[in-house]
Design a protein around this motif. Structure first.
Motif, short mmCIF file in Angstrom:
data_model
loop_
_atom_site.label_atom_id
_atom_site.label_comp_id
_atom_site.label_asym_id
_atom_site.label_seq_id
_atom_site.Cartn_x
_atom_site.Cartn_y
_atom_site.Cartn_z
N ARG A 288 121.23 -55.09 -61.46
CA ARG A 288 120.00 -54.31 -61.54
C ARG A 288 120.04 -53.02 -60.90
N GLU A 289 119.06 -52.13 -61.45
CA GLU A 289 119.13 -50.94 -61.14
C GLU A 289 118.08 -50.66 -59.69
N ALA A 290 118.62 -49.87 -58.82
CA ALA A 290 117.92 -49.67 -57.62
C ALA A 290 116.52 -48.83 -57.99
N GLY A 291 115.43 -49.70 -57.49
CA GLY A 291 114.08 -49.01 -57.72
C GLY A 291 113.71 -49.60 -59.14
N GLY A 292 114.25 -50.37 -59.80
CA GLY A 292 113.78 -50.65 -61.24
C GLY A 292 112.63 -51.30 -61.46
N GLU A 293 112.09 -51.88 -60.34
CA GLU A 293 111.06 -52.83 -60.59
C GLU A 293 109.66 -51.72 -60.53
N ALA A 294 109.78 -50.42 -60.45
CA ALA A 294 108.77 -49.84 -60.38
C ALA A 294 108.04 -49.51 -61.83
N GLY A 295 108.70 -49.56 -62.79
CA GLY A 295 108.18 -49.33 -64.34
C GLY A 295 107.71 -50.80 -64.64
N TYR A 296 108.11 -51.71 -64.25
CA TYR A 296 107.57 -53.05 -64.64
C TYR A 296 106.51 -53.40 -63.74
N ALA B 206 97.28 -64.87 -71.12
CA ALA B 206 96.00 -65.87 -72.06
C ALA B 206 96.20 -67.29 -71.96
N ARG B 207 97.51 -67.75 -71.63
CA ARG B 207 97.70 -69.25 -71.56
C ARG B 207 97.10 -69.62 -70.46
N LEU B 208 97.59 -68.99 -69.19
CA LEU B 208 97.05 -69.30 -67.85
C LEU B 208 95.67 -69.51 -67.73
N LYS B 209 94.82 -68.25 -68.25
CA LYS B 209 93.54 -68.35 -68.33
C LYS B 209 92.84 -69.55 -68.90
N TYR B 210 93.32 -69.63 -70.18
CA TYR B 210 92.82 -70.66 -71.05
C TYR B 210 93.02 -72.11 -70.18
N SER B 211 93.72 -72.17 -69.24
CA SER B 211 93.79 -73.40 -68.36
C SER B 211 92.85 -73.66 -67.67
N GLY B 212 91.87 -72.45 -67.54
CA GLY B 212 90.56 -72.61 -66.48
C GLY B 212 90.81 -72.39 -65.24
N ALA B 213 92.09 -72.03 -64.63
CA ALA B 213 92.36 -71.70 -63.25
C ALA B 213 92.26 -70.35 -63.16
N ARG B 214 91.84 -70.24 -61.71
CA ARG B 214 91.90 -68.68 -61.27
C ARG B 214 93.24 -68.07 -61.07
N VAL B 215 93.71 -67.11 -61.69
CA VAL B 215 94.94 -66.60 -61.89
C VAL B 215 95.20 -65.33 -60.99
N ILE B 216 96.35 -65.71 -60.30
CA ILE B 216 96.74 -64.36 -59.43
C ILE B 216 98.01 -64.12 -59.78
N PHE B 217 98.15 -62.70 -59.91
CA PHE B 217 99.61 -61.99 -60.21
C PHE B 217 100.40 -61.52 -58.85
N ALA B 218 101.62 -61.89 -58.71
CA ALA B 218 102.08 -61.38 -57.77
C ALA B 218 103.11 -60.22 -58.10
N THR B 219 103.21 -58.78 -57.46
CA THR B 219 103.98 -57.61 -57.92
C THR B 219 105.42 -58.03 -57.67
N THR B 220 106.54 -57.44 -58.39
CA THR B 220 107.89 -57.66 -58.08
C THR B 220 108.33 -56.97 -56.89
N THR B 221 109.09 -57.49 -56.29
CA THR B 221 109.63 -56.96 -54.90
C THR B 221 110.60 -56.14 -55.10
N SER B 222 111.06 -55.15 -54.37
CA SER B 222 112.04 -54.06 -54.35
C SER B 222 113.45 -54.65 -55.06
#
Length: 249
Positions: free
Chosen positions: A177-185, A153-169
């Motif tokens: 950290r738990e192996a493969g724990g990024e899947a749920g996130y 919400a805050r990033l969009k309010y800035s007026g910028a075009r927003v891109i989210f990068a998924t979390t790597t393995s």
């Protein structure tokens, strides 16, 4: 030989032997065993001069984003100003706390951001990385999704075009950290981005293809080749988000 000179030479030998034991090179002052050598400033944190008239790009993220920032900046040289906060952005709670500072007062054209690896880690009561069974997770997937909604919400309010990068393995053997724990996130993040209409740069999928060639063993971080691979995808996503150039008349 002069007795004083003999004493100085003997002292030098003792110092060199002590330095060697501590891993210091001859001529360098060794550090006590109880202290740690200061880490050099990450090159990604260097403040760069902007070129007036070019689009402004903001990269937000943890050490993974720090690893590809310089390559993205190089690939977009002459096309856009690529900037980032001079720090590891950490988890989403820190993001909420510092987002206004990171955005500053200037206008951004594109913001490419990621959180995740610091939300899913396990810490003990002293804040040290521990095995999952021995600590508490920084944020559950539900808390992560809640925090992402606030940040988006805050990033969009800035007026910028927003891109989210998924979390790597997260590979097996990664401390805290738990192996493969990024899947749920990543699943939680995908739902938030779909609701908010935010574009997704799927770095997780990109790097999962031949992950052993890109990622360091038992470590969430990547080789230089791995970061270069990600940088190409980040640059491509940013260029796609930039408004088309006005044709010359």
């Amino acid at each position: 030989m002069n007795p004083g000179r003999l004493l100085r030479l003997a002292g030098l030998v003792v110092v060199c032997c002590w330095a060697a034991k501590l891993g210091a090179a001859p001529g360098e002052e060794p550090l006590p065993k109880t202290s740690k050598a200061p880490r050099p400033a990450n090159p990604a944190f260097v403040v760069v001069a902007e070129t007036v008239g070019l689009p402004r790009i903001l990269i937000l993220g943890d050490s993974i984003s720090m690893g590809y920032t310089l390559a993205v900046r190089s690939q977009l040289e002459g096309k856009a100003n690529v900037l980032r906060p001079p720090e590891n952005c950490g988890d989403t709670a820190r993001g909420i706390e510092r987002i206004d500072r990171w955005l500053g007062s200037g206008r951004w054209d594109v913001i490419h951001f990621n959180f995740g690896l610091h939300d899913l880690k396990f810490l003990d009561t002293k804040g040290s990385y521990v095995a999952p069974a021995e600590g508490k997770q920084v944020a559950t997937p539900e808390q992560y999704a809640h925090n992402l909604r606030i940040l988006v919400a805050r990033l969009k309010y800035s007026g910028a075009r927003v891109i989210f990068a998924t979390t790597t393995s997260v590979p097996a053997g990664s401390l805290g950290r738990e192996a493969g724990g990024e899947a749920g996130y990543n699943a939680a993040a995908a739902a938030v981005m779909a609701e908010e209409g935010v574009a997704i740069n799927d770095l997780h999928r990109l790097m999962a293809d031949g992950i052993a060639d890109w990622q360091r063993p038992a470590n969430v971080h990547f080789t230089d080749a791995g970061y270069d691979r990600m940088a190409g995808a980040v640059t491509k996503s940013i260029l796609a988000a930039l408004p088309a150039a006005t044709p010359a008349k």
